[in-house]
Design an enzyme around this catalytic site. Structure first.
Site, PDB file in Angstrom:
ATOM      1  N   HIS A  82       0.679  -1.183   0.012  1.00 52.56           N
ATOM      2  CA  HIS A  82      -0.005   0.028   0.115  1.00 52.56           C
ATOM      3  C   HIS A  82       0.881   1.211  -0.032  1.00 52.56           C
ATOM      4  O   HIS A  82       1.804   1.160   0.446  1.00 52.56           O
ATOM      5  CB  HIS A  82      -0.969   0.108   1.261  1.00 52.56           C
ATOM      6  N   CYS A 124       0.478   1.794  -5.465  1.00 50.95           N
ATOM      7  CA  CYS A 124      -0.330   2.648  -6.269  1.00 50.95           C
ATOM      8  C   CYS A 124       0.139   4.308  -6.395  1.00 50.95           C
ATOM      9  O   CYS A 124       0.893   4.723  -5.764  1.00 50.95           O
ATOM     10  CB  CYS A 124      -1.750   2.700  -5.272  1.00 50.95           C
ATOM     11  N   ARG A 130       0.218   2.930 -11.235  1.00 53.12           N
ATOM     12  CA  ARG A 130       1.165   2.229 -10.651  1.00 53.12           C
ATOM     13  C   ARG A 130       2.473   2.813 -10.634  1.00 53.12           C
ATOM     14  O   ARG A 130       2.837   3.326 -11.484  1.00 53.12           O
ATOM     15  CB  ARG A 130       1.187   0.699 -10.696  1.00 53.12           C
TER      16      ARG A 130
END
Length: 231
Positions: free
Chosen positions: A130, A199, A208
Site C-alpha cells: 500500500h 499505487c 502504479r
C-alpha cells in the site's frame, strides 16, 4: 413548513454528514495504520518465533552470479515468509512479506505476487504494498533511487538487492512489469530480479509506480547483518 425548521433540518443534516466524513478520514488515516502496525508486528513476531524453533538451512556467503539457494517448501497463501528492510524509507522501516496480494493480505504487510520467483531465485521476485492506508508502507516510494538497497531475510539468509531505476509510472494492466525478465527495466536476459509495486497517485489507484532491482549479494544470517543495514 416554516423556514426556520427547514434551515435547522438542513443544518443538522450538514453536521451529521460532516461528522461522518471526519470519522471516515480518521479511520482511513489513523485507525487502519494502527491495525496494520499491530498486524505487521504480529507477523514478524510469528516469523521470528518460527525461525528460532526451526531455522532454515542457508547457503554460504556467495556473490550474486553463483547459483541461487536451494528451494524450500512452497509459500503458504496469506502467511508471512520473509521480512523486508529498505534503508532509504527509514532506519526502522521493516515489513513482513506474505504470500499473495489479496486485500486482507496487504492489510498485514507486503504481498508477494503468486507465480513470480521465490526469494533469491532466478526470475522476478515481485512484491506489492500500500502507498497509503494500512500503515503506509510505500508512502515514500517516489524517494527510491538507483543504487538503493532492498534487504530481505527468510531467517536463514540475507538477500541484498540493488535498485536499478527510478520509480516508473504505468497502468494496472501493465502486467509485464512482473515478467521473469522485466524488459522495461532494461534487463535483457535471465537473472535474479526484484520488482516493487504500489499505487499512484498517493491517494488513488489509477496508476502504479514500479521499481526494479537485481540481487547483489547473499550471506548467512549467522554472519551478522549485511553492510546495507549495519553501515
Amino acid at each position: 413548513m416554516p423556514v426556520r425548521l427547514i434551515v435547522r433540518t438542513f443544518s443538522e443534516l450538514c453536521i451529521t454528514v460532516g461528522t461522518l466524513i471526519v470519522l471516515f478520514v480518521v479511520y482511513v488515516m489513523f485507525w487502519t495504520g494502527i491495525k496494520a502496525a499491530g498486524a505487521s508486528d504480529g507477523q514478524i513476531e510469528t516469523l521470528q518465533d518460527t525461525w528460532a524453533q526451526s531455522p532454515l538451512p542457508g547457503p554460504t556467503s556467495t556473490p550474486a552470479a553463483e547459483p541461487a539457494p536451494p528451494a524450500h517448501e512452497a509459500y503458504e497463501p496469506g502467511r508471512p515468509f520473509a521480512v523486508m528492510y529498505v534503508p532509504r524509507l527509514g532506519k526502522d522501516w521493516d515489513w513482513p512479506v506474505l504470500e499473495g496480494t489479496r486485500t486482507k493480505t496487504l492489510r498485514k504487510g507486503l504481498g508477494h505476487y503468486e507465480g513470480t520467483a521465490r526469494l533469491g531465485e532466478t526470475g522476478n521476485f515481485s512484491v506489492a504494498g500500500h502507498r497509503r492506508t494500512y500503515g503506509d508502507p510505500f508512502r515514500d516510494f517516489p524517494k527510491l533511487r538507483p543504487g538503493d538497497a532492498v534487504v530481505l531475510t527468510d531467517g536463514a539468509t540475507w538477500f541484498t538487492y540493488r535498485i536499478d531505476s527510478r520509480p516508473h509510472r504505468t497502468v494496472p494492466s501493465d502486467v509485464g512489469v512482473i515478467d521473469d525478465v522485466p524488459r522495461k527495466a532494461g534487463f535483457d536476459g535471465p537473472g535474479r530480479y526484484l520488482t516493487l509495486t504500489t499505487c499512484e497517485p498517493e491517494w488513488g489507484s489509477s496508476h502504479r509506480l514500479i521499481v526494479w532491482a537485481h540481487l547483489d549479494a547473499t550471506q548467512p544470517v549467522e554472519d551478522g547483518k549485511p553492510r546495507a543495514l549495519s553501515g
